[in-house]
Design an enzyme around this catalytic site. Structure first.
Site, short mmCIF file in Angstrom:
data_model
loop_
_atom_site.label_atom_id
_atom_site.label_comp_id
_atom_site.label_asym_id
_atom_site.label_seq_id
_atom_site.Cartn_x
_atom_site.Cartn_y
_atom_site.Cartn_z
N GLY A 69 -1.59 -17.18 13.20
CA GLY A 69 -1.05 -15.87 12.85
C GLY A 69 -2.04 -14.77 13.14
O GLY A 69 -3.25 -14.98 13.19
N GLY A 120 -2.54 -10.40 12.28
CA GLY A 120 -2.03 -9.21 11.62
C GLY A 120 -2.93 -8.03 11.83
O GLY A 120 -3.83 -8.04 12.69
N MET A 153 -5.29 -6.76 9.93
CA MET A 153 -6.68 -6.86 9.51
C MET A 153 -7.43 -8.04 10.12
O MET A 153 -8.65 -8.07 10.08
CB MET A 153 -6.77 -6.96 7.98
N GLY A 154 -6.71 -9.02 10.64
CA GLY A 154 -7.43 -10.17 11.18
C GLY A 154 -6.51 -11.25 11.69
O GLY A 154 -5.29 -11.09 11.78
N ASP A 173 3.37 -4.24 -1.04
CA ASP A 173 3.90 -4.64 0.26
C ASP A 173 4.80 -5.87 0.12
O ASP A 173 4.69 -6.83 0.89
CB ASP A 173 2.75 -4.93 1.23
#
Length: 549
Positions: free
Chosen positions: A25, A27, A29-30, A151
Site C-alpha cells: 500500500g 498513501g 505519508m508513506g 477521517d
C-alpha cells in the site's frame, strides 16, 4: 507492485529484525510493506515507512502522532489496528510496525456485494466500539485526552478474517470470526490543545466524509464530527450510494453539500431494502447539519444499534443494553460509557457464599466465568440492615498505588454510602501484582470497564442479597493498564507487608477527599433534578392553562 530495483527496502532488514517482503500500500505519508518479524519466527507484520519526499516538520509530527495514538489505542481495543513497534531506518527515516491484517477494507465490500441489515449492524457496532475507545481518550503525561479520528471513511475500515485476536480493554467480545478494525489515525486530533501535540491548522481529510465543522476548520470540534462521518458511512452501507451526488470533487461543492444540502431518505435511494425505521432515524440524526442535533456521543449510537438488533433477533452480542445502576458515580466516570451488564445480574443473584470463606465482614475479588468471557466481580459480606440501606447507594471506585521502592501492590477500594451519607462502608482489597491471579483480575477490570459487586448478608449467606454494577472511569482503566506494564519492571526495595502499610496510610489520607467528591456530585445532581422538575412543571402548567376546544 513496484519492482525491487525501484524500491530500496524490498528484500532488506530493518533494525536487523523486520525483513521487507512486498509493497502492499501507498498513501500520502508513506508506504506500507508486508514484512516478516525474525524475532518471532517470521511472523507476518505490516511496516509503514515515512515517505522521503514528505520529510518536513508537519508530516513528521503527524507520523509521530499516528505511532503514539496507534500504540495506545491498539492496545486498548481490538477494533483499532495495533502498533507493535517503531524505529528509524539506516537513512534516518522513521517507520513503525503494526499487526498484519488479512481481509479487505469496507470500500471493497460495499462495491462488491450487498450487505444484509444484520451484517451492516454488526460492522457498524464494531466501528462504534473502536470510536468509543478513541473518544474515551489516551494517557499523555498522566492525563487523559480524548482522540478525534477525523477521517472515518470506508477505506479506513478493515474487515479482518483472522480470528486470533489479542486481548484488549475497550470492547465487547465479538463471537464472530470477522473483526472490524479502524485504520489510520494519521490526522487524528486531541480534543484539547494542552496535549502538546498540535498541528499547523489546515484542512486535512476526505471531502465526501467530512463534517461541516471540519471543513470550516473549527478548532472546537468534538466527537460529533466523527459521528457525522459515521452517518455518511452508514448511509452508504445501507443504500450502496453516497448521500450527496457531486459532478466534480471540488472543496466548494462538497462544502455546500455537507453544510446545506439535505440528504435524501434512504427509501428513496434504495427502496428494495427493508431498513428498520429506528435505524433510518439514527442515520439522519448522525447526518444533522447542526452539531447539537446529532447523538451526543458514540454510546448513544450503540444503544440504538443494540435495541434494533434485539428487536430483530435478540442475538446482538448479548450486550446491547446500556445501564448505570448507581445513583452517583465518581465524577471522572462521566466521560466513560461502557456496556455495564454483559451478563445478567440474575446469575450473580444465584451465587452462594463460598464454603472456603469465613462467615465474617470480609470482601474479596473473583473472576466469574460466562459465555461472554471473564467478568470481574467483588464479593462482600455485610449486615443485612446495611445492605438494605444501600438499596439507593452512592458509590465510588478508587485504585491506590505508589511506584517508588514499593512492592508492586494495588489497593482496590469500593466506597458505598446511603443517599443521606449516614452510613458509609469502605470495601478494600490488596492485589499483589507479582501474583498471576491478581494480574488476571486487574487485566479483566481494565478490559471490561466495569465489575459486579455482590453483597451477602451476614445473617443469611446462602444467597446473594443485592448486586450493584459499577463502571470504571477512563482514567481508572488507563491506570490499571499502565500499572500492569509498570509492575513487571519494578524491582522492589520494600517487602509486600511494608508496602501494604504505606498504602494504608495513603488510603486514610484520601478518605475525606473521596467523601467530599461524592457529596459535591450528589449536590450537582440534585440541582439538575430540581431544574428538570421545574421545567417539567412549568410546561405542564402551560398545557393545562390552554383553553379546551
Amino acid at each position: 507492485m513496484h519492482k525491487a530495483e525501484l524500491d530500496g527496502y524490498l528484500g532488506k532488514f530493518l533494525n536487523n529484525r523486520y525483513l521487507i517482503r512486498e509493497l502492499i500500500g501507498k498513501g500520502g505519508m508513506g508506504r506500507v510493506y508486508l514484512a516478516e518479524d525474525a524475532a518471532k519466527g517470521g511472523m507476518p507484520v505490516a511496516v509503514k515507512i515515512l515517505s522521503l519526499s514528505l520529510d518536513n516538520q508537519q508530516i513528521s509530527q503527524r507520523f509521530a502522532r499516528e505511532i503514539f495514538i496507534g500504540a495506545q489505542l491498539g492496545r486498548k481495543s481490538k477494533h483499532i489496528a495495533r502498533v507493535l513497534s517503531y524505529g528509524i531506518t539506516e537513512d534516518k527515516v522513521p517507520f513503525y510496525v503494526m499487526e498484519y491484517l488479512q481481509g479487505t477494507n469496507l470500500k471493497t465490500v460495499i462495491r462488491s456485494k450487498s450487505l444484509s441489515i444484520s451484517k451492516i449492524l454488526d460492522i457498524i457496532y464494531q466501528i462504534c466500539l473502536g470510536l468509543q475507545c478513541a473518544h474515551q481518550g489516551i494517557n499523555l503525561k498522566g492525563e487523559i485526552y480524548p482522540v478525534l479520528h477525523r477521517d472515518i471513511k470506508p477505506e479506513n475500515i478493515f474487515i479482518s478474517e483472522d480470528s486470533k485476536e489479542t486481548e484488549s480493554i475497550c470492547q465487547v467480545e465479538n463471537p464472530k470470526s470477522e473483526i472490524v478494525k479502524i485504520l489510520d489515525f494519521g490526522i487524528a486530533k486531541f480534543l484539547t490543545e494542552r496535549a502538546g501535540m498540535t498541528l499547523t491548522e489546515s484542512f486535512i481529510g476526505s471531502l465526501p466524509y467530512c463534517s461541516p465543522e471540519h471543513m470550516e476548520g473549527r478548532k472546537l470540534m468534538d466527537v460529533r464530527s466523527d459521528i457525522y462521518s459515521l452517518g455518511v458511512l452508514m448511509f452508504e452501507m445501507l443504500t450502496g450510494k453516497h448521500p450527496f451526488y457531486m459532478k466534480d470533487n471540488s472543496f466548494g461543492n462538497w462544502y455546500q453539500a455537507h453544510k446545506f444540502q439535505m440528504p435524501p431518505k434512504l427509501k428513496e435511494v434504495n427502496p428494495d431494502v427493508q431498513i428498520p425505521r429506528e435505524l433510518q432515524e439514527l442515520v439522519m440524526k448522525c447526518l444533522a447539519k447542526e452539531v447539537k442535533n446529532r447523538p451526543e456521543n458514540v454510546g448513544k449510537v450503540l444503544e440504538v444499534l443494540g435495541r434494533i438488533k434485539q428487536q430483530q433477533n435478540g442475538d446482538f452480542f448479548n450486550a446491547a443494553t446500556f445501564k448505570n445502576t448507581s445513583n452517583v458515580q465518581n465524577s471522572s466516570s462521566s466521560t466513560q460509557l461502557v456496556p455495564a451488564t454483559l451478563i445478567s445480574e440474575k446469575i450473580c443473584l444465584q451465587k452462594t457464599w463460598p464454603s472456603n470463606k469465613p462467615i465474617a465482614l470480609i470482601c474479596f475479588p473473583h473472576i466469574l466465568q460466562s459465555t461472554q468471557g471473564n467478568i470481574p466481580t467483588f464479593w462482600a459480606m455485610l449486615p443485612k440492615k446495611e445492605i438494605e440501606s444501600f438499596t439507593k447507594q452512592i458509590n465510588a471506585t478508587e485504585f491506590i498505588f505508589q511506584k517508588k521502592n514499593l512492592h508492586p501492590v494495588l489497593l482496590w477500594v469500593t466506597v458505598l454510602c446511603d443517599n443521606k451519607f449516614n452510613l458509609t462502608r469502605w470495601l478494600s482489597y490488596f492485589l499483589d501484582m507479582k501474583d498471576a491471579k491478581s494480574q488476571k483480575i486487574v487485566q479483566t477490570l481494565a478490559k471490561t470497564g466495569y465489575y459486579h459487586l455482590l453483597l451477602f448478608a451476614l445473617e443469611n449467606p446462602q444467597k446473594c442479597e443485592q448486586v450493584v454494577t459499577l463502571t470504571l472511569s477512563a482514567s481508572n482503566r488507563q491506570i490499571l493498564a499502565d500499572w500492569l506494564e509498570l509492575s513487571e519492571q519494578i524491582n522492589p526495595v520494600l517487602s509486600l507487608n511494608e508496602s501494604k502499610n504505606i498504602l494504608r496510610v495513603e488510603y486514610e489520607k484520601r478518605k475525606p477527599g473521596i467523601i467530599n467528591n461524592l457529596v459535591e456530585i450528589q449536590k450537582k445532581q440534585r440541582i439538575n433534578f430540581r431544574e428538570l422538575l421545574d421545567k417539567t412543571l412549568s410546561k405542564f402548567m402551560r398545557v393545562m392553562s390552554r383553553p379546551i376546544i
